[in-house]
Scaffold this motif. Structure first.
Motif, PDB file in Angstrom:
ATOM      1  N   LEU A  62       0.822  -1.207   0.000  1.00  3.97           N
ATOM      2  CA  LEU A  62       0.000   0.000   0.000  1.00  3.97           C
ATOM      3  C   LEU A  62       0.858   1.260   0.000  1.00  3.97           C
ATOM      4  CD1 LEU A  62      -2.828  -0.898   2.544  1.00  3.97           C
ATOM      5  CD2 LEU A  62      -3.029  -0.713   0.071  1.00  3.97           C
ATOM      6  N   VAL A  63       1.915   1.252   0.794  1.00  9.21           N
ATOM      7  CA  VAL A  63       2.839   2.387   0.845  1.00  9.21           C
ATOM      8  C   VAL A  63       3.418   2.657  -0.532  1.00  9.21           C
ATOM      9  CG1 VAL A  63       5.112   3.103   1.686  1.00  9.21           C
ATOM     10  CG2 VAL A  63       3.420   2.208   3.296  1.00  9.21           C
ATOM     11  N   GLU A  64       3.900   1.604  -1.178  1.00  3.20           N
ATOM     12  CA  GLU A  64       4.531   1.769  -2.484  1.00  3.20           C
ATOM     13  C   GLU A  64       3.544   2.291  -3.526  1.00  3.20           C
ATOM     14  OE1 GLU A  64       6.365  -1.887  -3.565  1.00  3.20           O
ATOM     15  OE2 GLU A  64       8.092  -1.586  -2.228  1.00  3.20           O
ATOM     16  N   ARG A  65       2.352   1.714  -3.540  1.00  2.00           N
ATOM     17  CA  ARG A  65       1.377   2.148  -4.537  1.00  2.00           C
ATOM     18  C   ARG A  65       1.017   3.614  -4.354  1.00  2.00           C
ATOM     19  NH1 ARG A  65      -4.549  -0.616  -5.069  1.00  2.00           N
ATOM     20  NH2 ARG A  65      -5.014   0.787  -3.329  1.00  2.00           N
ATOM     21  N   SER A  66       0.788   4.030  -3.103  1.00  2.00           N
ATOM     22  CA  SER A  66       0.376   5.411  -2.877  1.00  2.00           C
ATOM     23  C   SER A  66       1.517   6.382  -3.165  1.00  2.00           C
ATOM     24  CB  SER A  66      -0.143   5.600  -1.449  1.00  2.00           C
ATOM     25  OG  SER A  66       0.895   5.517  -0.498  1.00  2.00           O
ATOM     26  N   TRP A  67       2.763   5.960  -2.878  1.00  2.00           N
ATOM     27  CA  TRP A  67       3.900   6.848  -3.144  1.00  2.00           C
ATOM     28  C   TRP A  67       4.148   7.000  -4.641  1.00  2.00           C
ATOM     29  CZ3 TRP A  67       6.407  10.543  -0.845  1.00  2.00           C
ATOM     30  CH2 TRP A  67       7.666  10.937  -1.292  1.00  2.00           C
ATOM     31  N   PHE A  68       4.161   5.885  -5.360  1.00  2.00           N
ATOM     32  CA  PHE A  68       4.423   5.965  -6.800  1.00  2.00           C
ATOM     33  C   PHE A  68       3.252   6.580  -7.566  1.00  2.00           C
ATOM     34  CE2 PHE A  68       7.472   2.342  -5.898  1.00  2.00           C
ATOM     35  CZ  PHE A  68       8.594   3.160  -5.958  1.00  2.00           C
ATOM     36  N   ASP A  69       2.038   6.515  -6.996  1.00  2.00           N
ATOM     37  CA  ASP A  69       0.894   7.215  -7.580  1.00  2.00           C
ATOM     38  C   ASP A  69       0.880   8.695  -7.214  1.00  2.00           C
ATOM     39  OD1 ASP A  69      -0.019   4.925  -8.774  1.00  2.00           O
ATOM     40  OD2 ASP A  69      -1.643   4.555  -7.331  1.00  2.00           O
ATOM     41  N   ARG A  70       1.838   9.089  -6.378  1.00  5.36           N
ATOM     42  CA  ARG A  70       1.941  10.470  -5.906  1.00  5.36           C
ATOM     43  C   ARG A  70       0.647  10.944  -5.230  1.00  5.36           C
ATOM     44  NH1 ARG A  70       6.472   9.352  -5.935  1.00  5.36           N
ATOM     45  NH2 ARG A  70       8.188  10.330  -7.098  1.00  5.36           N
ATOM     46  N   ASP A  71       0.096  10.062  -4.389  1.00  5.16           N
ATOM     47  CA  ASP A  71      -1.073  10.457  -3.621  1.00  5.16           C
ATOM     48  C   ASP A  71      -0.707  11.642  -2.723  1.00  5.16           C
ATOM     49  OD1 ASP A  71      -2.631   8.513  -4.703  1.00  5.16           O
ATOM     50  OD2 ASP A  71      -2.517   7.140  -3.008  1.00  5.16           O
ATOM     51  N   PRO A  72      -1.486  12.710  -2.775  1.00  2.56           N
ATOM     52  CA  PRO A  72      -1.117  13.916  -2.021  1.00  2.56           C
ATOM     53  C   PRO A  72      -1.427  13.787  -0.536  1.00  2.56           C
ATOM     54  CG  PRO A  72      -3.193  14.264  -3.151  1.00  2.56           C
ATOM     55  CD  PRO A  72      -2.698  12.912  -3.591  1.00  2.56           C
TER      56      PRO A  72
END
Length: 366
Positions: free
Chosen positions: A84-94
């Motif tokens: 989850l961390v990786e997906r949100s970081w690479f998706d640039r979740d604000p």
């Protein structure tokens, strides 16, 4: 920086209740205090603002390094959380906001004991309550406080989708007030909103839904990620298209195990404190902290020669004593909204550990 004793406003309880501040007194003792205030000069405010911005940049750099190296085990995170961390970081979740706790005496560089990056409290007090106090008590003075305006502007960036849902444990007065305040700033930004108790979030088989069976596209939750990940509810998160505030990558920064990694990545930085997962690595007095402790829970101060068996899921950080004024230990909470320093709030206690009962005291500068 100094603490001044002042005369409280007449009927101050009614005044703060009129703006929605219902938890000004805890267990019969004032949580909000206005028989004193902290006074800064402009140069000290500039120091705090600069340090907050610098620390925020270091934290984002650290997140990138941890993810690139896959160092999740050092933060106690399992595979599900890591994905989850990786997906949100690479998706640039604000991100919406965060609060850095700083030890600052007005003379030495501010030091970072911890970063409340996921579910920080005292927001309403810092943004609204102390601002109304300033207008009544010292309208000619200023305050490091653009939190409200920055939140409204930030929602215009992060509030995408047909509506923003807000979830919290509404039976907790502080959580409910903080969440309703954020909801109001979101409305002022032009967004459609829907409040929910955290237990009212449902799952349809393909999406999280509210009580009207509407899909939840953007969810602000005043509920710690480590609690969320420990519940059956968490199994649905990877299947959902919902975007979260705060985003999952904040699991890295809201975790006190980030402190040794910050010191490893940026050794000797003037705003950081030596930290390690081993007591023996830190000379002098240290503070033992659990990875996920909140509001001072589980924090222990160890003397310089006092040894301790290293505990799992604990970090050890060099002690940065809080400045003491009139017998009160003062901690500066410095707010980030988006990527910008936004203001401060002061908590104080007669003990050197800041807890949920520690008082909030307003500030000003001239």
């Amino acid at each position: 920086m100094r603490r001044e004793r002042i005369v409280p406003r007449t009927a101050w309880q009614e005044r703060v209740e009129a703006i929605g501040f219902g938890f000004h007194t805890l267990e019969g003792k004032p949580y909000w205090r206005e028989d004193a205030c902290y006074v800064f000069d402009e140069s000290e405010i500039e120091v705090l603002e600069t340090a907050t911005g610098e620390l925020h940049a270091l934290c984002l750099d650290a997140v990138e390094r941890i993810i690139r190296a896959g160092r999740y085990a050092e933060l106690g995170l399992g595979d599900d959380a890591a994905r989850l961390v990786e997906r949100s970081w690479f998706d640039r979740d604000p991100s919406l906001y965060g609060r850095m706790d700083l030890s600052f005496d007005g003379a030495s560089p501010p030091k970072l004991p911890e970063y409340n990056a996921d579910t920080p409290t005292s927001l309403f007090e810092a943004s609204v309550v102390q601002w109304y106090w300033l207008e009544d008590v010292a309208p000619e003075a200023d305050q490091f406080n653009s939190i409200h305006e920055k939140l409204i502007e930030r929602w215009r960036t992060v509030g995408g989708g047909p509506r923003v849902h807000f979830a919290a444990c509404y039976d907790n007065p502080e959580d409910g007030t903080t969440t309703d305040y954020l909801l109001d700033t979101c409305v002022q930004a032009g967004c459609d909103v829907q409040p929910l108790d955290i237990e009212e979030i449902g799952w349809s088989g393909k999406a999280f839904i509210d009580l009207a069976d509407r899909p939840i596209d953007r969810l602000f939750k005043l509920y710690p990620w480590e609690w969320l990940m420990s519940e059956p509810f968490a199994a649905h998160i990877p299947q959902s298209a919902a975007r979260w505030l705060e985003p999952p990558w904040k699991m890295l920064l809201s975790n006190k195990a980030i402190l040794p990694l910050l010191w490893e990545f940026f050794p000797g930085h003037p705003n950081l404190l030596p930290a390690s997962r081993a007591r023996a690595d830190i000379e002098g007095p240290v503070v033992a902290k659990p990875y996920w402790g909140r509001e001072g829970d589980g924090i222990i101060v160890l003397r310089a020669r006092e040894s301790s068996e290293d505990k799992p899921f604990h970090v050890y950080q060099a002690l940065a004593p809080l400045p003491v004024y009139d017998g009160r230990h003062a901690l500066v909470g410095s707010w980030i909204v988006g990527d910008e320093p936004a203001g401060i709030g002061i908590r104080e206690d007669d003990d050197r550990i800041t807890r949920n009962t520690s008082c909030f005291v307003p500030h000003m500068f001239r």
